[in-house]
Design a protein around this motif. Structure first.
Motif, PDB file in Angstrom:
ATOM      1  N   ILE A   1      -7.940 -76.311 -13.033  1.00 25.76           N
ATOM      2  CA  ILE A   1      -7.851 -75.405 -14.164  1.00 25.76           C
ATOM      3  C   ILE A   1      -8.951 -75.903 -15.027  1.00 25.76           C
ATOM      4  O   ILE A   1      -8.707 -77.058 -15.550  1.00 25.76           O
ATOM      5  N   GLU A   2     -10.171 -75.387 -15.211  1.00 23.09           N
ATOM      6  CA  GLU A   2     -11.227 -75.781 -15.988  1.00 23.09           C
ATOM      7  C   GLU A   2     -11.243 -75.291 -17.488  1.00 23.09           C
ATOM      8  O   GLU A   2     -11.253 -74.035 -17.439  1.00 23.09           O
ATOM      9  N   ASP A   3     -11.354 -76.013 -18.553  1.00 20.88           N
ATOM     10  CA  ASP A   3     -11.803 -75.668 -19.793  1.00 20.88           C
ATOM     11  C   ASP A   3     -10.767 -74.807 -20.499  1.00 20.88           C
ATOM     12  O   ASP A   3     -11.101 -73.629 -21.087  1.00 20.88           O
ATOM     13  N   PRO A   4      -9.664 -74.886 -20.447  1.00 19.64           N
ATOM     14  CA  PRO A   4      -8.905 -74.119 -21.143  1.00 19.64           C
ATOM     15  C   PRO A   4      -9.052 -74.266 -22.646  1.00 19.64           C
ATOM     16  O   PRO A   4      -9.206 -75.469 -23.231  1.00 19.64           O
ATOM     17  N   ALA A   5      -8.680 -73.200 -23.428  1.00 19.27           N
ATOM     18  CA  ALA A   5      -8.815 -73.164 -24.885  1.00 19.27           C
ATOM     19  C   ALA A   5      -7.334 -73.606 -25.392  1.00 19.27           C
ATOM     20  O   ALA A   5      -6.343 -72.968 -25.107  1.00 19.27           O
ATOM     21  N   LEU A   6      -7.153 -74.727 -26.125  1.00 23.07           N
ATOM     22  CA  LEU A   6      -5.754 -75.251 -26.583  1.00 23.07           C
ATOM     23  C   LEU A   6      -5.546 -74.653 -27.962  1.00 23.07           C
ATOM     24  O   LEU A   6      -6.034 -75.115 -28.921  1.00 23.07           O
ATOM     25  N   THR A   7      -4.440 -73.930 -28.083  1.00 23.99           N
ATOM     26  CA  THR A   7      -4.035 -73.202 -29.064  1.00 23.99           C
ATOM     27  C   THR A   7      -2.567 -73.410 -29.087  1.00 23.99           C
ATOM     28  O   THR A   7      -1.895 -73.789 -28.308  1.00 23.99           O
ATOM     29  N   PRO A   8      -1.933 -73.050 -30.220  1.00 22.57           N
ATOM     30  CA  PRO A   8      -0.433 -73.031 -30.444  1.00 22.57           C
ATOM     31  C   PRO A   8       0.258 -72.352 -29.327  1.00 22.57           C
ATOM     32  O   PRO A   8       1.208 -72.604 -28.868  1.00 22.57           O
ATOM     33  N   GLU A   9      -0.610 -71.135 -28.906  1.00 24.70           N
ATOM     34  CA  GLU A   9       0.027 -70.286 -27.903  1.00 24.70           C
ATOM     35  C   GLU A   9      -0.120 -70.780 -26.370  1.00 24.70           C
ATOM     36  O   GLU A   9       0.685 -70.648 -25.545  1.00 24.70           O
ATOM     37  N   THR A  10      -1.428 -71.475 -26.151  1.00 22.97           N
ATOM     38  CA  THR A  10      -1.566 -71.988 -25.062  1.00 22.97           C
ATOM     39  C   THR A  10      -1.133 -73.371 -24.577  1.00 22.97           C
ATOM     40  O   THR A  10      -1.031 -73.537 -23.631  1.00 22.97           O
ATOM     41  N   GLU A  11      -1.077 -74.184 -25.527  1.00 21.94           N
ATOM     42  CA  GLU A  11      -0.654 -75.709 -25.452  1.00 21.94           C
ATOM     43  C   GLU A  11       0.766 -75.868 -24.650  1.00 21.94           C
ATOM     44  O   GLU A  11       0.586 -76.755 -23.843  1.00 21.94           O
ATOM     45  N   PRO A  12       1.628 -74.926 -24.864  1.00 23.18           N
ATOM     46  CA  PRO A  12       2.889 -75.252 -24.199  1.00 23.18           C
ATOM     47  C   PRO A  12       2.651 -75.158 -22.695  1.00 23.18           C
ATOM     48  O   PRO A  12       3.428 -75.739 -21.977  1.00 23.18           O
ATOM     49  N   LEU A  13       1.775 -74.196 -22.371  1.00 22.56           N
ATOM     50  CA  LEU A  13       1.491 -74.068 -20.689  1.00 22.56           C
ATOM     51  C   LEU A  13       1.094 -75.396 -19.995  1.00 22.56           C
ATOM     52  O   LEU A  13       1.115 -75.668 -18.817  1.00 22.56           O
ATOM     53  N   PHE A  14       0.521 -76.329 -20.857  1.00 23.35           N
ATOM     54  CA  PHE A  14       0.135 -77.729 -20.296  1.00 23.35           C
ATOM     55  C   PHE A  14       0.664 -78.810 -20.808  1.00 23.35           C
ATOM     56  O   PHE A  14       0.330 -79.982 -20.591  1.00 23.35           O
ATOM     57  N   GLU A  15       2.002 -78.596 -20.814  1.00 22.55           N
ATOM     58  CA  GLU A  15       2.813 -79.796 -21.504  1.00 22.55           C
ATOM     59  C   GLU A  15       3.333 -80.818 -20.119  1.00 22.55           C
ATOM     60  O   GLU A  15       3.470 -81.826 -20.298  1.00 22.55           O
ATOM     61  N   GLU A  16       3.440 -79.986 -18.982  1.00 21.56           N
ATOM     62  CA  GLU A  16       4.010 -80.709 -17.817  1.00 21.56           C
ATOM     63  C   GLU A  16       2.843 -81.504 -17.188  1.00 21.56           C
ATOM     64  O   GLU A  16       1.756 -81.228 -17.047  1.00 21.56           O
ATOM     65  N   PRO A  17       3.173 -82.883 -17.012  1.00 17.22           N
ATOM     66  CA  PRO A  17       2.215 -83.770 -16.524  1.00 17.22           C
ATOM     67  C   PRO A  17       1.280 -83.093 -15.213  1.00 17.22           C
ATOM     68  O   PRO A  17       0.256 -83.471 -14.883  1.00 17.22           O
ATOM     69  N   ALA A  18       2.106 -82.502 -14.203  1.00 14.39           N
ATOM     70  CA  ALA A  18       1.696 -81.950 -13.201  1.00 14.39           C
ATOM     71  C   ALA A  18       0.470 -80.892 -13.274  1.00 14.39           C
ATOM     72  O   ALA A  18      -0.415 -80.636 -12.564  1.00 14.39           O
ATOM     73  N   VAL A  19       0.740 -80.029 -14.354  1.00 19.04           N
ATOM     74  CA  VAL A  19      -0.365 -79.129 -14.650  1.00 19.04           C
ATOM     75  C   VAL A  19      -1.316 -79.840 -15.341  1.00 19.04           C
ATOM     76  O   VAL A  19      -2.861 -79.642 -15.152  1.00 19.04           O
ATOM     77  N   ARG A  20      -1.131 -80.799 -16.415  1.00 20.15           N
ATOM     78  CA  ARG A  20      -2.175 -81.535 -16.847  1.00 20.15           C
ATOM     79  C   ARG A  20      -3.164 -82.291 -15.930  1.00 20.15           C
ATOM     80  O   ARG A  20      -4.509 -82.278 -16.135  1.00 20.15           O
ATOM     81  N   GLU A  21      -2.576 -82.819 -15.003  1.00 20.67           N
ATOM     82  CA  GLU A  21      -3.465 -83.399 -13.957  1.00 20.67           C
ATOM     83  C   GLU A  21      -4.470 -82.505 -13.436  1.00 20.67           C
ATOM     84  O   GLU A  21      -5.235 -83.092 -12.674  1.00 20.67           O
ATOM     85  N   ARG A  22      -4.353 -81.205 -13.281  1.00 18.10           N
ATOM     86  CA  ARG A  22      -5.247 -80.317 -12.816  1.00 18.10           C
ATOM     87  C   ARG A  22      -6.119 -79.966 -13.654  1.00 18.10           C
ATOM     88  O   ARG A  22      -7.181 -78.934 -13.325  1.00 18.10           O
ATOM     89  N   VAL A  23      -6.227 -80.387 -14.928  1.00 18.36           N
ATOM     90  CA  VAL A  23      -7.167 -79.519 -15.831  1.00 18.36           C
ATOM     91  C   VAL A  23      -8.504 -80.501 -15.686  1.00 18.36           C
ATOM     92  O   VAL A  23      -8.334 -81.595 -15.621  1.00 18.36           O
ATOM     93  N   ALA A  24      -9.613 -79.743 -15.803  1.00 19.16           N
ATOM     94  CA  ALA A  24     -10.686 -80.190 -15.574  1.00 19.16           C
ATOM     95  C   ALA A  24     -11.572 -80.004 -16.978  1.00 19.16           C
ATOM     96  O   ALA A  24     -11.328 -79.040 -17.525  1.00 19.16           O
ATOM     97  N   TRP A  25     -12.510 -80.690 -17.422  1.00 20.52           N
ATOM     98  CA  TRP A  25     -13.474 -80.452 -18.662  1.00 20.52           C
ATOM     99  C   TRP A  25     -14.933 -80.416 -18.236  1.00 20.52           C
ATOM    100  O   TRP A  25     -15.383 -81.141 -17.432  1.00 20.52           O
ATOM    101  N   ASP A  26     -15.562 -79.496 -18.814  1.00 19.43           N
ATOM    102  CA  ASP A  26     -16.771 -79.136 -18.771  1.00 19.43           C
ATOM    103  C   ASP A  26     -17.509 -79.199 -20.123  1.00 19.43           C
ATOM    104  O   ASP A  26     -18.436 -80.046 -20.367  1.00 19.43           O
ATOM    105  N   ALA A  27     -17.801 -77.898 -20.577  1.00 17.25           N
ATOM    106  CA  ALA A  27     -18.407 -77.522 -21.846  1.00 17.25           C
ATOM    107  C   ALA A  27     -18.493 -78.429 -23.016  1.00 17.25           C
ATOM    108  O   ALA A  27     -19.272 -78.912 -23.468  1.00 17.25           O
ATOM    109  N   PRO A  28     -16.916 -78.886 -23.010  1.00 18.35           N
ATOM    110  CA  PRO A  28     -16.837 -80.238 -24.273  1.00 18.35           C
ATOM    111  C   PRO A  28     -17.819 -81.337 -24.036  1.00 18.35           C
ATOM    112  O   PRO A  28     -17.912 -82.261 -24.975  1.00 18.35           O
ATOM    113  N   ILE A  29     -18.163 -81.653 -22.834  1.00 20.44           N
ATOM    114  CA  ILE A  29     -18.637 -83.000 -22.451  1.00 20.44           C
ATOM    115  C   ILE A  29     -19.978 -83.139 -22.375  1.00 20.44           C
ATOM    116  O   ILE A  29     -20.824 -82.566 -21.647  1.00 20.44           O
TER     117      ILE A  29
END
Length: 356
Positions: A223-251
């Motif tokens: 899952i690349e470049d999610p925008a983290l807001t109060p509404e979306t951040e809870p979706l990424f609390e689980e370590p298994a989901v965070r491990e799937r997150v990639a970053w691109d545009a901010p880097i």
């Protein structure tokens, strides 16, 4: 250190040439880029040229560049001292570009051309300089699904290359039926939410409903470049989901990696975002040392730049879902024959090039 293996290569520049390219793309915009060619003395009394590609997205900036040219680059350097020289120059003397990232893109074009030239003048190539093997490159096809979104383009590409994998850009128009059909293909490897673009045609504001749908429907996809807001951040609390997150545009360098909201599991490495060779290689090395997976990313390159991305992927992260498919995949209508993944290295080894 990776950079140390190339930093002291001698570099002699006698000429600079520019070559503009233009092509329609599957993303419904006209791509314009400029090849930067640095010429210098060859190892056997001839001359050689090193090339890089400026992937600045504003077509007007390429027109301006063709008129003004680049600042003075001639002289005797090492790769490292040339990088310092370029870093001190104003590469947009006619005025600041609309997007500050374009300064990195132009610097990358010049530094990648310099590395190509230095390797050729030393009669070697990047794989040899880094003491690494050129492995076949696994790649994915990056495509949009149209408006309204359908499976049409995905199906056309799969007709030509049945095993092709995909990097897709989810949008709020993706309904449950489309998502289910894509999930059934078992071919989607990266989902780019584009949550960190501002002022572009691909801006995608945070959509918690869409995020939740794709996270659940594609449990193995990056899952690349999610925008983290109060509404979306809870979706990424689980370590298994965070491990799937990639970053691109901010880097754009190592500090950006260190300042991410959590230790990343994945990183999309787009060399042009880093500007300098040193910044690129120190970030790659940092990720490798910390077990952060990497995959290559592109910017709709039309010339030598695409092959340079493929070479870096081949040397450093060959088995990842690299977004470095050959340029034919980006044409509005894909040709009848397309190469399959993985992409085999060419027989000839030349400078900082995938092909001569």
């Amino acid at each position: 250190m990776i950079y140390d293996r190339i930093a002291d290569l001698p570099l002699s520049i006698e000429s600079v040439a520019l070559d503009r390219h233009e092509r329609e793309t599957s993303s419904e915009f006209t791509r314009v880029t400029t090849t930067v060619a640095l010429g210098g003395p060859g190892p056997h009394d001839g001359t050689v040229a090193g090339k890089g590609e400026d992937v600045t997205y504003d077509a007007d900036e390429h027109e301006t560049l063709a008129g003004t040219g680049l600042p003075d680059l001639q002289g005797e350097y090492t790769v490292d001292s040339f990088s310092e020289h370029v870093g001190a120059l104003d590469l947009f003397p006619s005025g600041d570009p609309d997007n500050p990232a374009f300064r990195h893109y132009r610097r990358w074009a010049i530094e990648s051309a310099a590395l190509d030239l230095a390797l050729r003048q030393a009669e070697t190539d990047l794989a040899s300089a880094l003491d690494r093997e050129r492995d076949p490159v696994r790649f994915v096809a990056s495509t949009r699904l149209g408006d309204p979104p359908t499976l049409d383009r995905v199906e056309r590409l799969r007709e030509r290359v049945p095993d092709i994998e995909f990097k897709l850009d989810p949008t709020p128009e993706w309904d449950e039926e489309l998502i289910a059909a894509l999930a059934d293909l078992d071919a989607v490897r990266v989902l780019d939410l584009k949550g960190h673009y501002e002022g572009t045609e691909v801006d995608a504001p945070a959509d918690p409903t869409l995020y939740e749908r794709v996270i659940e429907a594609f449990p193995e996809a990056v899952i690349e470049d999610p925008a983290l807001t109060p509404e979306t951040e809870p979706l990424f609390e689980e370590p298994a989901v965070r491990e799937r997150v990639a970053w691109d545009a901010p880097i754009h360098g190592l500090d950006d990696v260190r300042n991410l909201p959590w230790e990343p599991g994945w990183m999309n490495i787009k060399p042009s975002r880093f500007g300098s060779l040193e910044s690129l290689f120190e970030t790659i090395e940092y990720c490798r040392d910390r077990g952060i997976d990497q995959y290559g990313g592109g910017q709709f390159e039309l010339g030598v730049g695409r092959g340079q991305l493929q070479l870096l992927s081949s040397l450093l992260y060959h088995d990842a879902p690299n977004d470095v498919a050959p340029g034919a995949f980006n044409l509005p209508e894909p040709p009848a024959e397309l190469p399959a993944s993985p992409l085999e290295p060419p027989a000839e080894r030349t400078g900082f090039r995938w092909e001569s």
